[in-house]
Structures are given as C-alpha cells and as structure tokens.
Design a protein around this motif. Sequence first.
Motif, PDB file in Angstrom:
ATOM      1  N   GLY A   1      -8.276   6.976  -7.537  1.00  0.00           N
ATOM      2  CA  GLY A   1      -7.275   6.604  -8.701  1.00  0.00           C
ATOM      3  C   GLY A   1      -6.184   5.982  -8.753  1.00  0.00           C
ATOM      4  O   GLY A   1      -5.498   5.502  -9.406  1.00  0.00           O
ATOM      5  N   VAL A   2      -6.077   5.731  -7.176  1.00  0.00           N
ATOM      6  CA  VAL A   2      -4.889   4.792  -6.775  1.00  0.00           C
ATOM      7  C   VAL A   2      -5.218   3.118  -6.871  1.00  0.00           C
ATOM      8  O   VAL A   2      -6.177   2.670  -6.335  1.00  0.00           O
TER       9      VAL A   2
ATOM     10  N   HIS B   1      -9.099  -0.124  -6.132  1.00  0.00           N
ATOM     11  CA  HIS B   1      -8.956   1.433  -6.337  1.00  0.00           C
ATOM     12  C   HIS B   1      -9.304   2.041  -5.009  1.00  0.00           C
ATOM     13  O   HIS B   1     -10.203   1.901  -4.287  1.00  0.00           O
ATOM     14  N   PHE B   2      -8.511   2.858  -4.514  1.00  0.00           N
ATOM     15  CA  PHE B   2      -8.456   3.756  -3.263  1.00  0.00           C
ATOM     16  C   PHE B   2      -8.560   5.094  -3.558  1.00  0.00           C
ATOM     17  O   PHE B   2      -7.721   5.669  -4.831  1.00  0.00           O
ATOM     18  N   THR B   3      -8.892   6.063  -2.804  1.00  0.00           N
ATOM     19  CA  THR B   3      -8.152   7.583  -2.905  1.00  0.00           C
ATOM     20  C   THR B   3      -7.181   7.376  -1.936  1.00  0.00           C
ATOM     21  O   THR B   3      -6.827   6.270  -1.062  1.00  0.00           O
ATOM     22  N   LEU B   4      -6.301   8.310  -1.853  1.00  0.00           N
ATOM     23  CA  LEU B   4      -5.220   8.586  -1.089  1.00  0.00           C
ATOM     24  C   LEU B   4      -5.641   8.545   0.233  1.00  0.00           C
ATOM     25  O   LEU B   4      -5.137   7.970   1.252  1.00  0.00           O
ATOM     26  N   ALA B   5      -6.794   9.075   1.024  1.00  0.00           N
ATOM     27  CA  ALA B   5      -7.077   9.111   2.048  1.00  0.00           C
ATOM     28  C   ALA B   5      -7.582   7.871   2.474  1.00  0.00           C
ATOM     29  O   ALA B   5      -7.320   7.381   3.603  1.00  0.00           O
ATOM     30  N   GLU B   6      -8.252   7.201   1.682  1.00  0.00           N
ATOM     31  CA  GLU B   6      -8.621   5.700   1.929  1.00  0.00           C
ATOM     32  C   GLU B   6      -7.358   4.911   2.149  1.00  0.00           C
ATOM     33  O   GLU B   6      -7.547   4.075   3.395  1.00  0.00           O
ATOM     34  N   LEU B   7      -6.432   5.099   1.452  1.00  0.00           N
ATOM     35  CA  LEU B   7      -5.275   4.230   1.529  1.00  0.00           C
ATOM     36  C   LEU B   7      -4.527   4.344   2.810  1.00  0.00           C
ATOM     37  O   LEU B   7      -4.000   3.668   3.413  1.00  0.00           O
TER      38      LEU B   7
ATOM     39  N   TYR C   1       0.839  -1.001   0.021  1.00  0.00           N
ATOM     40  CA  TYR C   1      -0.032   0.121   0.076  1.00  0.00           C
ATOM     41  C   TYR C   1       1.004   1.225   0.176  1.00  0.00           C
ATOM     42  O   TYR C   1       0.479   2.281  -0.794  1.00  0.00           O
ATOM     43  N   PHE C   2       2.178   1.323   0.878  1.00  0.00           N
ATOM     44  CA  PHE C   2       2.776   2.446   0.951  1.00  0.00           C
ATOM     45  C   PHE C   2       3.403   2.616  -0.617  1.00  0.00           C
ATOM     46  O   PHE C   2       3.593   3.886  -0.575  1.00  0.00           O
TER      47      PHE C   2
ATOM     48  N   ASN D   1      -3.397   2.792   8.218  1.00  0.00           N
ATOM     49  CA  ASN D   1      -3.263   3.090   9.804  1.00  0.00           C
ATOM     50  C   ASN D   1      -3.870   1.774  10.653  1.00  0.00           C
ATOM     51  O   ASN D   1      -3.509   1.342  11.485  1.00  0.00           O
ATOM     52  N   GLU D   2      -5.109   1.344  10.083  1.00  0.00           N
ATOM     53  CA  GLU D   2      -5.731   0.150  10.585  1.00  0.00           C
ATOM     54  C   GLU D   2      -4.659  -1.129  10.548  1.00  0.00           C
ATOM     55  O   GLU D   2      -4.599  -1.587  11.649  1.00  0.00           O
ATOM     56  N   LEU D   3      -4.038  -1.418   9.631  1.00  0.00           N
ATOM     57  CA  LEU D   3      -3.236  -2.585   9.613  1.00  0.00           C
ATOM     58  C   LEU D   3      -1.777  -2.112  10.172  1.00  0.00           C
ATOM     59  O   LEU D   3      -1.194  -3.105  10.881  1.00  0.00           O
TER      60      LEU D   3
END
Length: 438
Positions: free
Chosen positions: A117-118, A140-146, A80-81, A151-153
């Motif tokens: 778009g990520v 597909h994620f937004t940067l905020a969702e990512l 993800y990073f 953070n959760e993981l």
Amino acid sequence: MGGTGSFPDSTGRPPGPVMDRDEVDRALARLEAEHEAIETSLLALQDHAGRRLLEGAELTGITKDRWATAEQSITLLWSYFDSYAAALAGARETRARRRWLSRDDLVELTETLRGRGVTVAGTPGHQFAALTGPAKLSEHFTLAELVTRMNELYASSLDMVVAADAVWSALPARIDLLSAELQRTRSLAHSVGVRPGEHPAGDDLEAITHELSTLRAQVVSDPLAFWRPAPGSSAPGGGRPDTERYDRAARALEDVRREIEAVLAVRQDSEERLKRLRDVLSRADRTLTEARSARGEVLAKIAASEVPAVSGPPTALQERLSTAAEYRRHAQWHRLSPLLESLEREAEDELLRARESLTAVTAPLAVRAELRGRLDAYKAKVARHGMAEDPVLMERYDAARRMLWSAPCDLRVAEQAVLRYQRAAADVLVPRGPGSTA
C-alpha cells in the motif's frame, strides 16, 4: 483484540491474516527503529566528506559515470525514505486514534504495515531507468520491500563514495610528498650539471615529473580508475587504492637519487680517484716497459723459444684520463662520474694484462734459472759425498753448464744435459752392497 480474516492489498492479493493489537505494536516498534537507522545512514551519507568532494569535483571517466548514477540513487533514496516515513506516520496516527482498536483499524494497519500500500511516485525521464527499470507513473511497495530497495541503493551509493574518498585520501597526498622529493632531487641534480638532454638522469627526472603531474590530475578527476575492489567482498568500500603507477614513479626517483648521490661523491673524491688512476696506469706502463726489455733479453739469450709480443703503452687510457681531468677542472661532474667508473675498471684490467705479459715473456728465463739451480744443487750434493772429482760427473756437469751459461741457450737441449747429469749423480750416490763388484 484481533481477527483471523484477511484483505487484499493494492495488487488484489491478500497480505495475510489481519494483525492483532500486539502484533501491530511490535511491527510499529520495529519499523520505528528501522526508520531511525535509515535516517541516520542517509544523513551520514549526505554529510560524508567523499560525497561533498564528488559534488564539487570536475569528474571524468569511470567516476563521472558512476557518480551520475550514484546521485540518481541518492535522490531516489530520499524519495523512497519520504514515502516510507509518510506511511509510517500514517500508521502511527491510526494507532493513536484510540486505545482499543476496531477491526477496521486493524485491517487498515495491517494493509499499511504488510500490504503493498505504499505508493511511490514514478521516476520521470530516462535518467532513473538503470535504477528502477522503465518509467512508471507510480510504484507500489510493502514497507519491507521499500527497506530492501533502499538498502540496495544505499549500499551501491556508499560503495562508490567510500571508494572515491579512499583514493583521494591515499594518493594525492603521497603524490605531493613524492613531488616535493622530486623537486629537491632536481635542485641537487642541477647543482652537479645533471640536466635534461645532457644526462640520462636528467631525462628520467623530466619523465617522472610529467608522470606525477599526469597521475595526480587523473587521480583527482577519476579516482575510481585507481580503485581495486577486494575479491569476493560485498561490503561497501571493500578494496584498496591502486598505487602501482605511484610505486613505479617512486622507484624510478629513488634510482635517479642514487645516481645523483654517486655524482656528488665524484665531486668530493674525484681528485683522489684521478691520482689512483694515474698510479695504476703508470704501474701498467712500467710493467710493459719491463716486459719489452725482458723480451729482448729472452730473444738474445734463449734459442728455439716462442716469445709472445708485448703491447704498447695504454695511450688511449691516458687520453681518456686527460679528458677526465678536464671534466674535473670545468666541474662537469655528471660527465666525470661515468668516465671515472669505466676508467677504473679498464685501468685495473690493463695492469693485469701487463703483469700477465711480463710473466709470459720471462717464462723461458725462469725455466733457465730453474735448470741452473737444479744443476748446482746436484753438484753440491755430489761434493758432500766426496764424488766431485768423478770424471763422468765432471764431464756431464761441464756440458750442462756450458749449455746453460751460453747464449743463445737451447732450453730443450740444456734440460736433457741436466737430466743426464742427474742420472749420473744418482748412479754414483747409490750405496753398493757387500757382494757388488766395481
């Protein structure tokens, strides 16, 4: 520069109004700061001592299962990073093309910074199903969702690593210190003959040894089995190591240590204690001998009196005392210690019983002595008042005296005779008034 239009993201839903240049610059600055913070956290997790220990340990139980999940989480975190960093790098590149951004540039940046778009490659295989749900070719994620997902993981992985590290930092070292104390106690116990199968304390030491060995192996292989999360705490590592089994073993060892010290004390003062025991039993024997002699005297001199029987000498205690002396001669301190303690209690009880027996046996003689004293005291009082030659008093005194000084003496009859003399003495000693007649 700016615009008020909107565009659809990869899901077909518009992410919102197109950002202007200032909004883009502010968003990039914020995302750069988040990128740096995330990278710092991931590197710290990568270098965490607890994580390195988990990687090299032979894990079992709860820890094995949770570390397998945590390893997957950490792998996914870096994936993800990387996607986050790539998207951010693309946005920076787009922003750096020109000083003044065109509408197409702003649309592209808005889609990158706010849109979904990520694209992250799917998580193949079943091992990531618990983390991301069913396998997909891509997500597909937004940067905020990512950031939220990372953070959760990160929180769940760090919680597991910190908890395991806290248990490993707290318990094995304490167990090792207690084991060292255990070895010193075992050596001391051996020196005074306290061994397994021969003394309960020796069996206890074996049980504690086995428990500490088992406990240490379990703590090393499954530290999370000894972790108690703090109620209501959501912070990673919120909780404490569970030391209940360790504390129980420490208390058991302290109890054994005190018992060994008691055995050592026996070795040091056993001769004096045996001497005191012999003295106590000797006094009990002499007291019983005196009671038996007194009983014979009472039976010969006192009539119509219940005289209790007197027990024989404490031969059983004397035999056990000889056994104690034998233990001392052969340095069997672990056997001598409990025997001395019981002998001391029983010897004092025996002396008390002997004294009570003497008191019970001699009670009739004490009653006779009290009656004799009372009779003589009244005779002296009468003599002081010049009434010693009174015929009635003389007759009643002689009757009472014959009963008290004859054998066997009937105490009940003698007591009545003394009372009659007392009453007669009281009559003659009462002052007469002027109108009284002889």
